[in-house]
Motif scaffolding. Structure first.
Motif, short mmCIF file in Angstrom:
data_model
loop_
_atom_site.label_atom_id
_atom_site.label_comp_id
_atom_site.label_asym_id
_atom_site.label_seq_id
_atom_site.Cartn_x
_atom_site.Cartn_y
_atom_site.Cartn_z
N GLN A 1 -76.50 67.89 -75.80
CA GLN A 1 -77.26 66.65 -76.01
C GLN A 1 -77.66 66.11 -74.64
OE1 GLN A 1 -79.43 64.69 -77.25
NE2 GLN A 1 -78.33 64.45 -79.22
N ASP B 1 -81.68 63.18 -82.56
CA ASP B 1 -80.43 62.68 -83.13
C ASP B 1 -79.91 63.71 -84.13
OD1 ASP B 1 -78.32 61.31 -84.25
OD2 ASP B 1 -79.56 59.85 -85.31
N HIS C 1 -68.86 67.52 -91.66
CA HIS C 1 -68.62 66.44 -90.71
C HIS C 1 -69.36 66.80 -89.42
CE1 HIS C 1 -66.58 62.85 -89.35
NE2 HIS C 1 -66.09 63.48 -88.29
N ASN C 2 -69.72 65.79 -88.65
CA ASN C 2 -70.23 66.12 -87.31
C ASN C 2 -69.75 65.12 -86.28
OD1 ASN C 2 -72.11 63.95 -87.50
ND2 ASN C 2 -73.63 65.30 -88.45
N ASP D 1 -71.87 67.91 -81.20
CA ASP D 1 -72.95 67.61 -80.25
C ASP D 1 -72.31 67.03 -78.98
OD1 ASP D 1 -75.67 67.48 -79.58
OD2 ASP D 1 -75.83 65.39 -80.22
N THR E 1 -73.72 68.74 -93.39
CA THR E 1 -72.50 69.21 -92.74
C THR E 1 -71.30 68.55 -93.42
OG1 THR E 1 -72.73 67.44 -91.08
CG2 THR E 1 -73.49 69.66 -90.44
N MET F 1 -76.33 64.95 -90.99
CA MET F 1 -75.26 64.29 -91.73
C MET F 1 -75.18 64.74 -93.20
SD MET F 1 -74.23 60.27 -91.61
CE MET F 1 -74.06 60.27 -89.83
N LEU G 1 -70.34 63.48 -82.18
CA LEU G 1 -71.09 63.31 -80.93
C LEU G 1 -70.05 63.01 -79.85
CD1 LEU G 1 -73.55 62.91 -79.11
CD2 LEU G 1 -73.71 60.55 -79.95
N SER H 1 -76.91 64.58 -84.89
CA SER H 1 -75.82 64.10 -85.75
C SER H 1 -76.38 63.40 -86.98
CB SER H 1 -74.91 63.14 -84.99
OG SER H 1 -74.34 63.77 -83.88
#
Length: 419
Positions: A103, A118, A129-130, A161, A127, A124, A132, A120
């Protein structure tokens, strides 16, 4: 033991510790700091792809073939957005992958900086979960958490990320870190009352069918499935994602259900009075119009993801749990009950379907080879110990219908997303 190192070195060291041996990716500005320690690693091999989408799909294929978590890597902005399709595909098919993206530097986030996206926010919905990460001290713990989330419960994709400045800054690395996932507790043990209810319905039914999906394979439960099927003498249908989870050559196997399935499998579901759904989604490719699907059947639905149960078809007996645990408990409950169902009439009907409506294809008089024939011969020559990999479309359906799958996980393809 603690060491001082850069965030990028901490990333690669964490990947080594969680057992990663292969990463698929393409270097680019924001992720570039990770490539020097990756190049120096003797444990992790980097496979350079031609497009980030290919990296994501390669990670999926690796995960499905090995049973391990697949890993892909991309830079910020367009590199990260090119991973959207494989992430969506992995999400639909419950494939455990971790996508690591660079990033822009943390002071630039939110400024529409060069090659900023963006990712993440974008990923969303697709996934499990994600994360940053903007602090290098969080990298090791986040990698450990990402792999834990991807591989436990219902498997799926996780995105990490990491800002470029976090990769470049120095930090203290120690292993193992302490995970901080207070809200993540997948239920694996089924409720005993629900298991008893399911066993009771099995004993009472006259036309039951085991409707088996990819969740049984993900749970490594093919042995338990075979045991339950032979114990109860209930016919079995296997979805596209479960081909091979129950052997095609077994006399109780009715084939694949749904719009591209066999008459015997579709007939088994439509005429049944009890469907035992194991690791299935009651997907539209199988059910067609839900209002006319299996109109006489009560439903036992077991899945590790509570969100799937009663989502499309109401479950009379909902069971949340890992399919291996569910099957183990169900076998014990059926044995304890001691009642054997009388399915002679049911088997006469289904075996009649099998004899009357086998899978067939046109034979050409000019010597041309029907694609179905090619699949049949390939299956006969290569045998059931090979892995078969298909794209999506007509050839995928021919492969699912005319190759004999005797072993779990031997047919790798895209199901839900159809990519």
């Amino acid at each position: 033991m603690t060491e001082r190192m850069t965030g990028a070195q901490a990333l690669v060291r964490a990947l080594e510790h969680v057992g990663v041996d292969t990463v698929f990716g393409i270097p680019g500005g924001a992720i570039l700091p990770a490539y020097d320690p990756l190049y120096d690693s003797v444990k992790v091999r980097h496979v350079l792809v031609r497009h980030e989408q290919g990296a994501g799909h390669a990670a999926e294929g690796y995960a499905q073939a090995t049973g391990k978590v697949g890993v892909c890597m991309a830079t910020s902005g367009p590199g990260a957005t090119n991973l959207v399709t494989p992430l969506a595909d992995a999400f639909m098919d419950s494939v455990p992958i971790v996508a690591i993206t660079g990033q822009v530097a943390s002071p630039m986030i939110g400024t529409d900086a060069f090659q900023e996206a963006d990712i993440s926010g974008i990923t969303m919905p697709i996934t499990k979960h994600n994360f940053l990460v903007t602090d290098p001290a969080d990298i090791a713990r986040t990698i450990m958490e990402a792999f834990h989330i991807a591989s436990t419960g219902r498997p799926g994709p996780v995105l990490v990320d990491i800002s470029k400045d976090a990769l470049q800054a120095e930090t203290t690395f120690s292993w193992p870190p302490v995970m901080q996932l207070p809200g993540y507790r997948p239920v694996t043990r089924p409720h005993s009352k629900q298991i008893r209810e399911a066993a009771k319905l099995i004993a009472e039914s006259r036309r039951p069918v085991l409707y088996v999906g990819g969740g049984v394979h993900k749970a490594h439960a093919s042995t338990e499935l075979l045991q339950l099927a032979e114990l109860t003498n209930i016919p079995v249908v296997t979805t596209l994602m479960a081909r091979g989870t129950f052997p095609d050559g077994h006399p109780q196997h009715m084939g694949m259900p749904g719009m591209h399935g066999t008459v015997s499998a579709v007939g088994a579901l439509q005429q049944s009075d009890l469907i035992i759904g194991l690791g299935v989604r009651f997907d539209d490719r199988v059910t067609g119009d839900l209002s006319t699907f299996a109109p006489y059947a009560k439903i036992v639905h077991a899945d590790i993801d509570p969100a799937e149960i009663s989502k499309n078809r109401h479950a009379d007996v909902p069971i949340v749990g890992d399919c291996k645990e569910v099957l183990t408990d169900l076998i014990a409950a059926v044995q304890a009950g001691g009642q054997k169902g009388d399915y002679d009439e049911w088997w006469r009907l289904l075996n009649g379907y099998k004899r009357t409506y086998p899978l067939g294809y046109e034979q050409f008089e000019d010597g041309s080879l029907a694609p179905q024939y090619v699949m049949e011969r390939l299956s006969a020559i290569v045998g059931p110990d090979a892995y078969y990999v298909a794209g999506v479309g007509q050839h995928q359906m021919w492969a699912s219908q005319f190759i004999d799958y005797e072993n779990p996980g031997t047919f790798i393809n895209s199901g839900g997303a159809g990519t």
